[in-house]
Scaffold this active site. Structure first.
Site, PDB file in Angstrom:
ATOM      1  N   ASP A  10       3.498   0.475  12.212  1.00 21.97           N
ATOM      2  CA  ASP A  10       2.261  -0.038  11.610  1.00 21.97           C
ATOM      3  C   ASP A  10       1.978  -1.494  11.991  1.00 21.97           C
ATOM      4  OD1 ASP A  10       1.835   2.423  10.515  1.00 21.97           O
ATOM      5  OD2 ASP A  10       2.639   1.918   8.544  1.00 21.97           O
ATOM      6  N   ARG A  22      -0.451  15.493  13.200  1.00 21.57           N
ATOM      7  CA  ARG A  22       0.352  14.965  12.086  1.00 21.57           C
ATOM      8  C   ARG A  22       0.857  16.129  11.243  1.00 21.57           C
ATOM      9  NH1 ARG A  22      -2.161   9.494   9.526  1.00 21.57           N
ATOM     10  NH2 ARG A  22      -0.085   9.420   8.646  1.00 21.57           N
ATOM     11  N   CYS A  77      -5.399   8.512   8.941  1.00 19.16           N
ATOM     12  CA  CYS A  77      -5.632   7.988  10.291  1.00 19.16           C
ATOM     13  C   CYS A  77      -5.253   9.018  11.341  1.00 19.16           C
ATOM     14  CB  CYS A  77      -4.807   6.718  10.501  1.00 19.16           C
ATOM     15  SG  CYS A  77      -5.351   5.346   9.485  1.00 19.16           S
ATOM     16  N   ASP A 136       5.461  19.917   8.445  1.00 19.52           N
ATOM     17  CA  ASP A 136       6.485  20.969   8.396  1.00 19.52           C
ATOM     18  C   ASP A 136       7.740  20.549   7.611  1.00 19.52           C
ATOM     19  OD1 ASP A 136       6.590  19.282  10.853  1.00 19.52           O
ATOM     20  OD2 ASP A 136       8.547  20.222  11.058  1.00 19.52           O
ATOM     21  N   LYS A 155       0.831  -1.213   0.000  1.00 18.41           N
ATOM     22  CA  LYS A 155       0.000   0.000   0.000  1.00 18.41           C
ATOM     23  C   LYS A 155       0.861   1.256   0.000  1.00 18.41           C
ATOM     24  CE  LYS A 155      -1.820   1.934   3.922  1.00 18.41           C
ATOM     25  NZ  LYS A 155      -1.745   3.390   4.044  1.00 18.41           N
ATOM     26  N   ASN A 156       1.806   1.331   0.943  1.00 21.23           N
ATOM     27  CA  ASN A 156       2.516   2.601   1.102  1.00 21.23           C
ATOM     28  C   ASN A 156       3.529   2.872  -0.009  1.00 21.23           C
ATOM     29  OD1 ASN A 156       0.933   3.264   3.227  1.00 21.23           O
ATOM     30  ND2 ASN A 156       2.405   2.680   4.813  1.00 21.23           N
ATOM     31  N   ARG A 166      -9.265   0.189   3.656  1.00 15.81           N
ATOM     32  CA  ARG A 166      -8.325   1.145   3.043  1.00 15.81           C
ATOM     33  C   ARG A 166      -6.999   0.488   2.682  1.00 15.81           C
ATOM     34  NH1 ARG A 166      -7.085   5.925   6.646  1.00 15.81           N
ATOM     35  NH2 ARG A 166      -5.466   5.896   5.088  1.00 15.81           N
TER      36      ARG A 166
HETATM   37  N1  EPU Z   1       6.613  14.335  11.206  1.00 19.95           N
HETATM   38  C1  EPU Z   1       6.887  15.643  11.508  1.00 19.95           C
HETATM   39  N2  EPU Z   1       6.884  16.552  10.480  1.00 19.95           N
HETATM   40  C2  EPU Z   1       6.607  16.194   9.198  1.00 19.95           C
HETATM   41  C3  EPU Z   1       6.334  14.847   8.909  1.00 19.95           C
HETATM   42  C4  EPU Z   1       6.345  13.933   9.938  1.00 19.95           C
HETATM   43  O1  EPU Z   1       7.147  15.998  12.656  1.00 19.95           O
HETATM   44  O2  EPU Z   1       6.617  17.063   8.333  1.00 19.95           O
HETATM   45  C5  EPU Z   1       6.638  13.335  12.305  1.00 19.95           C
HETATM   46  C6  EPU Z   1       5.266  12.687  12.511  1.00 19.95           C
HETATM   47  O3  EPU Z   1       4.457  13.450  13.367  1.00 19.95           O
HETATM   48  C7  EPU Z   1       5.657  11.336  13.092  1.00 19.95           C
HETATM   49  C8  EPU Z   1       7.001  11.019  12.402  1.00 19.95           C
HETATM   50  O4  EPU Z   1       7.489  12.273  11.916  1.00 19.95           O
HETATM   51  O5  EPU Z   1       5.872  11.464  14.464  1.00 19.95           O
HETATM   52  C9  EPU Z   1       6.930  10.041  11.244  1.00 19.95           C
HETATM   53  O6  EPU Z   1       5.982  10.476  10.276  1.00 19.95           O
HETATM   54  P1  EPU Z   1       6.098  10.109   8.740  1.00 19.95           P
HETATM   55  O7  EPU Z   1       6.165  11.372   7.966  1.00 19.95           O
HETATM   56  O8  EPU Z   1       7.191   9.108   8.549  1.00 19.95           O
HETATM   57  O9  EPU Z   1       4.699   9.418   8.473  1.00 19.95           O
HETATM   58  P2  EPU Z   1       3.814   9.505   7.174  1.00 19.95           P
HETATM   59  O10 EPU Z   1       4.676   9.632   5.972  1.00 19.95           O
HETATM   60  O11 EPU Z   1       2.713  10.483   7.352  1.00 19.95           O
HETATM   61  C10 EPU Z   1       3.873   6.949   6.671  1.00 19.95           C
HETATM   62  C11 EPU Z   1       2.865   5.851   6.486  1.00 19.95           C
HETATM   63  C12 EPU Z   1       2.233   5.497   7.826  1.00 19.95           C
HETATM   64  C13 EPU Z   1       3.328   5.105   8.806  1.00 19.95           C
HETATM   65  C14 EPU Z   1       4.409   6.189   8.888  1.00 19.95           C
HETATM   66  C15 EPU Z   1       5.599   5.784   9.728  1.00 19.95           C
HETATM   67  C16 EPU Z   1       2.067   6.284   4.258  1.00 19.95           C
HETATM   68  C17 EPU Z   1       0.977   6.747   3.384  1.00 19.95           C
HETATM   69  N3  EPU Z   1       1.829   6.319   5.565  1.00 19.95           N
HETATM   70  O12 EPU Z   1       3.153   8.060   7.182  1.00 19.95           O
HETATM   71  O13 EPU Z   1       1.437   4.355   7.554  1.00 19.95           O
HETATM   72  O14 EPU Z   1       2.770   4.914  10.087  1.00 19.95           O
HETATM   73  O15 EPU Z   1       4.894   6.505   7.570  1.00 19.95           O
HETATM   74  O16 EPU Z   1       6.190   4.625   9.213  1.00 19.95           O
HETATM   75  O17 EPU Z   1       3.123   5.864   3.787  1.00 19.95           O
HETATM   76  C18 EPU Z   1      -0.438   2.959   7.675  1.00 19.95           C
HETATM   77  O18 EPU Z   1      -0.062   2.420   6.632  1.00 19.95           O
HETATM   78  O19 EPU Z   1      -1.351   2.497   8.406  1.00 19.95           O
HETATM   79  C19 EPU Z   1       0.208   4.197   8.112  1.00 19.95           C
HETATM   80  C20 EPU Z   1      -0.342   5.022   8.968  1.00 19.95           C
END
Ligand code: EPU
Length: 419
Positions: free
Chosen positions: A306, A122, A117, A125, A22-23, A398
């Site tokens: 996850d 979230r 989610c 920045d 998925k991701n 999803r």
């Molecule tokens: N974060 C920041 N600033 C940013 C971005 C992230 O502080 O600009 C923080 C977040 O708050 C969090 C950490 O960095 O504490 C990690 O966030 P990340 O950006 O890695 O998460 P994401 O890209 O929004 C993806 C997956 C999530 C998975 C996370 C961590 C996708 C679409 N989603 O989210 O997957 O939990 O990486 O591995 O790729 C899921 O598949 O169920 C899911 C939620």
């Protein structure tokens, strides 16, 4: 709303095929916007998040032709819009990849602030910092992120937090920028490498994905014209591995990359679960006695956040006090109250869940808080005594392809009931 009715107690047995990740898919599909020609993508999972993305792409003028069996022919040449509305993107976190791709393509993008989610705050920045470092202006107006640039120029960017989304967005925006972009402290998840491999197959020049430094040398054109197959889903595979262990079953999880599963297999072995690994499969055989464990979720190659809710269910069945520490998200234990209603003993303090086992789970009505918590509810219901109803399965849909069919084929008593 649909629910799953599950009668627990059957040990899972047999073989299960894992779908495309998925991701990776939710990043590779937006990446197609950058191409100057069509391409074919294989092993795309048939899940709601992907279907929502196809709708967004079509809305932007992309031609999408489903060729069946997870293969899609996509032609982005007629893309005629740089705007994705709130209605389109509201429930899809990965919609932020549309920003990076459209910025790379048109030097302009307007996309509603992403949904997804709820794990507490979230922020995006780091995405914004990255776009600005490449020379863009970024504004948030009326819930819409507006990004524009005269030109995008490669530079060196250190990410303050290890972020999957920011790393991928930066690769997308930089793929056609001028000069070289260097990402320091990037995420290293398997899907980061998959997106880089996809971009390179289509004509980009990305080096170092999966290591501590990624270098992207901008190219003028990305011609596409070829096929690319998405990697297997690490988290779906892990979910079935944990379900096999929890049900004291014996399951071969097929079409996977065992290396991606190392942090989980190490913990399962610690918990007295038998693991046999092949080239593209892992066999998981549960044992009556499960040993307590301490797990901390971390960015890859650490234990994936996850899989945290699913692992908490397994810890409930283990003898003694296990601790599960959430190292990625602020708030990812909301589902624990549902498990408590099934009779487990868990105390959450901040980012740590203390799990006292072994518990005897009794079937109950429970609900999915989010995608992975939903998967954990299925596992809990599979091992519980009696019947459970898992509500809010829209979250599970999803991200898990044919989840009822796959669990049924392993001997689970699970039905989808239309609500
Ligand atoms: N974060 C920041 N600033 C940013 C971005 C992230 O502080 O600009 C923080 C977040 O708050 C969090 C950490 O960095 O504490 C990690 O966030 P990340 O950006 O890695 O998460 P994401 O890209 O929004 C993806 C997956 C999530 C998975 C996370 C961590 C996708 C679409 N989603 O989210 O997957 O939990 O990486 O591995 O790729 C899921 O598949 O169920 C899911 C939620």
């Amino acid at each position: 709303m649909d629910k799953f009715v599950i009668c627990g107690g059957n040990p899972l047995k047999g073989e299960v095929d894992i779908s495309g990740a998925k991701n990776a898919a939710v990043a590779i599909l937006p990446a197609v916007l950058l191409l100057d020609g069509p391409c074919r993508i294989e092993n795309i999972p048939n899940i709601k998040d992907v279907n929502m993305l196809f709708n967004i792409l079509r809305d932007l003028g992309v031609k999408v032709k489903d060729e069946g069996e997870g293969t899609v022919y996509i032609d982005p040449v007629g893309t005629n819009s740089y705007t994705a509305s709130y209605d389109m993107v509201k429930s899809l976190r990965a919609s932020y990849y549309i920003l990076g791709s459209l910025l790379g393509k048109f030097r302009k993008a307007e996309v509603a602030f992403p949904g997804g989610c709820d794990f507490g705050f979230r922020p995006i920045d780091q995405h914004i910092k990255a776009f600005e470092a490449l020379g863009s202006n970024v504004d948030l107006e009326h819930g819409i992120v507006k990004v524009s640039a005269e030109k995008l120029v490669g530079t060196q960017i250190y990410l303050d937090v290890v972020s999957v989304g920011a790393t991928i967005n930066l690769m997308l925006a930089a793929a056609k920028a001028e000069g070289v972009t260097v990402i320091e402290n990037p995420a290293k998840e398997p899907h980061i490498v998959d997106v880089a491999n996809f971009l390179n197959a289509m004509g980009a020049n990305v080096k170092g994905a999966g290591t501590d430094i990624i270098k992207i040398k901008g190219v003028d054109k990305m011609l596409g014209g070829t096929s690319y197959s998405i990697i297997p889903d690490q988290i779906e595979a892990g979910t079935y591995m944990i379900a096999a262990a929890a049900s004291r079953g014996d399951v071969v999880i097929k079409n996977i990359i065992p290396k991606h599963m190392e942090s989980l297999t190490a913990k399962l072995i610690e918990m007295n679960i038998d693991i046999v690994e092949g080239e593209d499969w892992i066999r998981v055989k549960g044992n009556p006695e499960i040993t307590k464990v301490n797990v901390k979720t971390q960015p890859y190659p650490g234990f994936p956040t996850d899989l945290q809710p699913q692992m908490t269910v397994l810890a409930c069945l283990a003898e003694g006090l296990s601790t599960i520490t959430e190292g990625v998200w602020d708030s990812r234990f909301q589902y624990v109250d549902e498990l408590k209603r099934m009779g487990v003993h868990i105390r959450v303090e901040g980012r740590v869940a203390m799990v006292e086992g072994p518990s005897f789970l009794s079937g109950a009505p429970i609900k999915s808080y989010d995608l992975r918590a939903g998967a954990a509810m299925i596992i809990a219901a599979l091992v519980a005594d009696g019947v459970s109803e898992v509500k809010n399965v829209k979250y599970i849909d999803r991200g898990y392809e044919n989840v009822v069919e796959k669990f049924s084929s392993l001997g689970a008593d699970i039905k989808r009931v239309k609500g």
